[in-house]
Design an enzyme around this catalytic site. Structure first.
Site, PDB file in Angstrom:
ATOM      1  N   LYS A  88       3.967  33.320  21.926  1.00 27.95           N
ATOM      2  CA  LYS A  88       4.323  34.516  22.704  1.00 27.95           C
ATOM      3  C   LYS A  88       3.221  34.834  23.705  1.00 27.95           C
ATOM      4  O   LYS A  88       2.081  34.380  23.554  1.00 27.95           O
ATOM      5  CB  LYS A  88       4.552  35.724  21.795  1.00 27.95           C
ATOM      6  CG  LYS A  88       3.339  36.176  20.947  1.00 27.95           C
ATOM      7  CD  LYS A  88       2.343  37.089  21.631  1.00 27.95           C
ATOM      8  CE  LYS A  88       1.196  37.485  20.708  1.00 27.95           C
ATOM      9  NZ  LYS A  88       0.028  38.034  21.403  1.00 27.95           N
ATOM     10  N   ASP A 113       1.765  40.923  14.347  1.00 27.57           N
ATOM     11  CA  ASP A 113       2.499  40.165  15.371  1.00 27.57           C
ATOM     12  C   ASP A 113       3.652  39.337  14.823  1.00 27.57           C
ATOM     13  O   ASP A 113       4.292  38.607  15.561  1.00 27.57           O
ATOM     14  CB  ASP A 113       1.532  39.177  16.064  1.00 27.57           C
ATOM     15  CG  ASP A 113       0.803  39.811  17.225  1.00 27.57           C
ATOM     16  OD1 ASP A 113       1.112  40.962  17.568  1.00 27.57           O
ATOM     17  OD2 ASP A 113      -0.064  39.131  17.796  1.00 27.57           O
TER      18      ASP A 113
HETATM   19  O1  C5P Z   1      -2.172  42.587  11.767  1.00 23.57           O
HETATM   20  P1  C5P Z   1      -3.160  41.512  12.017  1.00 23.57           P
HETATM   21  O2  C5P Z   1      -3.560  40.781  10.771  1.00 23.57           O
HETATM   22  O3  C5P Z   1      -2.764  40.579  13.100  1.00 23.57           O
HETATM   23  O4  C5P Z   1      -4.465  42.250  12.555  1.00 23.57           O
HETATM   24  C1  C5P Z   1      -5.749  41.654  12.530  1.00 23.57           C
HETATM   25  C2  C5P Z   1      -6.784  42.760  12.641  1.00 23.57           C
HETATM   26  O5  C5P Z   1      -6.736  43.339  13.970  1.00 23.57           O
HETATM   27  C3  C5P Z   1      -6.549  43.918  11.696  1.00 23.57           C
HETATM   28  O6  C5P Z   1      -7.198  43.715  10.485  1.00 23.57           O
HETATM   29  C4  C5P Z   1      -7.133  45.104  12.451  1.00 23.57           C
HETATM   30  O7  C5P Z   1      -8.516  45.162  12.259  1.00 23.57           O
HETATM   31  C5  C5P Z   1      -6.883  44.746  13.894  1.00 23.57           C
HETATM   32  N1  C5P Z   1      -5.660  45.401  14.441  1.00 23.57           N
HETATM   33  C6  C5P Z   1      -5.737  46.720  14.856  1.00 23.57           C
HETATM   34  N2  C5P Z   1      -4.625  47.315  15.399  1.00 23.57           N
HETATM   35  C7  C5P Z   1      -3.469  46.642  15.546  1.00 23.57           C
HETATM   36  C8  C5P Z   1      -3.368  45.289  15.147  1.00 23.57           C
HETATM   37  C9  C5P Z   1      -4.496  44.699  14.583  1.00 23.57           C
HETATM   38  O8  C5P Z   1      -6.779  47.367  14.749  1.00 23.57           O
HETATM   39  N3  C5P Z   1      -2.426  47.261  16.114  1.00 23.57           N
END
Ligand code: C5P
Length: 334
Positions: A10, A138
């Site tokens: 994406k 995501d």
């Molecule tokens: O959800 P995901 O595992 O992809 O997110 C990785 C890290 O990025 C999370 O642990 C968080 O620290 C940060 N994050 C965030 N806000 C979001 C998505 C991710 O702070 N909307």
């Protein structure tokens, strides 16, 4: 039986970061768009138990243990379906790691789709979405495909009209960017802004709440301009250029404000894409991948040869409509 699934990438068409939430995540607004570049995920289920991840062209940043998103997904799918078995997941890595193209998230959703097929069982739609959001912000977008609005921490997705494919160029820089670190850097930037505000200095960023209100306004203007007939647009028609119209409204990716100062070469690549004729160029997610949208495949191809001459790892591809995303996700044979 081995089931092979294409795991498409994406890009983000604009990404706005709001305030840090109590759960540690950030509220955001983005438009996700699937593209034709992909990894391939192969899943087989046999007797026994345990989950094994194989990745031949192994990048040290792709974990082969229980921290891999595909592993975490397989664990949850088996648990939810109440089945036992030995699951082998092979990741054919073509997409950049830590590239901002959502590869790890897409790989996990491809694992879900392939595992369901291999087991000849299907999870209810609500469980699929819940499990996807548990594994990462995501992931749910890859259960929708095409163009989708992302809100919340990115996990709440709303499909938008299926716009025609647009030619594009992707540049893959050497560096990888950690999304978690980019959010930490964003918070530090916001803190610096707040301190500057107290000193009555000119702000470079509007306040978080104002920003999301403004973005909501811009996005709803986009959405009201979208065709809602559901009919595929003809080539070259106004709808055919709609994606380019959308990005011309001045959308931005907030991550550029923290990633470009750290990696100035990425800003230069964006400039090179713009000089190379792209109608819109941006960092995808937290990067490090940059993309440019082009008016035609010929223009994109011309830009690719120019950028390659500068020693940049560059590929021509196109955005992928929702219909194509689902038509092409299953690979026939191994
Ligand atoms: O959800 P995901 O595992 O992809 O997110 C990785 C890290 O990025 C999370 O642990 C968080 O620290 C940060 N994050 C965030 N806000 C979001 C998505 C991710 O702070 N909307």
């Amino acid at each position: 039986m081995t089931v092979a699934v294409r795991s498409f990438a994406k890009i983000n068409l604009g990404l706005y970061i709001g305030a840090a939430r109590a759960d540690g995540f950030h509220d955001l607004r983005t438009v996700y768009q699937t593209i034709a570049l992909h990894d391939v995920i192969r899943v087989s289920v046999g007797r026994g138990s345990g989950i094994e991840i194989l990745c031949e062209n192994k990048d040290p940043r792709v974990p082969l243990d229980s921290s891999n998103t595909c592993y975490r997904m397989a664990e949850r799918v088996l648990d939810q379906l109440g089945v036992k078995g030995r699951v082998i997941i092979e990741i054919e890595k073509r997409l950049p790691v830590q590239g901002g193209l959502g590869a790890a998230s897409s790989n996990a959703v491809a694992t879900m789709v392939a595992l369901e097929r291999a087991l000849k069982r299907k999870l209810p739609a609500a469980a699929r979405l819940r499990i996807a959001a548990e594994v990462g912000s995501d992931l749910p977008l890859f259960l929708v495909g095409g163009t989708a609005l992302g809100v919340g921490r990115g996990e709440e997705v709303y499909p938008l009209a299926d716009l025609p494919a647009v030619a594009m160029v992707v540049v893959v820089p050497e560096v990888g960017v950690s999304t978690a670190q980019a959010f930490v850097d964003w918070d530090a930037l916001v803190q610096r802004e707040k301190a500057a505000e107290l000193r009555d200095e000119q702000l470079t960023l509007p306040l978080a709440s104002d920003r999301l209100i403004e973005v909501g306004r811009v996005l709803s203007a986009w959405l009201s301009g979208l065709p809602n007939t559901g009919a595929p647009a003809r080539r070259g028609s106004r709808a055919g250029n709609l994606l380019l119209d959308l990005v011309r409204t001045g959308i931005e990716n907030d991550f550029e404000k923290v990633v470009f100062p750290l990696y100035p070469e990425l800003r230069d690549i964006k400039g090179a894409l713009e000089r190379g004729g792209s109608r819109y160029a941006s960092l995808s997610g937290s990067g490090s991948t940059l993309y440019g949208l082009f008016q035609s495949r010929a223009e994109a191809a011309k830009a690719v040869s120019r950028l390659r001459k500068q020693g940049l790892k560059t590929v021509a591809t196109s955005t992928l409509t929702r219909r194509k995303y689902w038509e092409q996700s299953l690979v026939v044979g191994r």
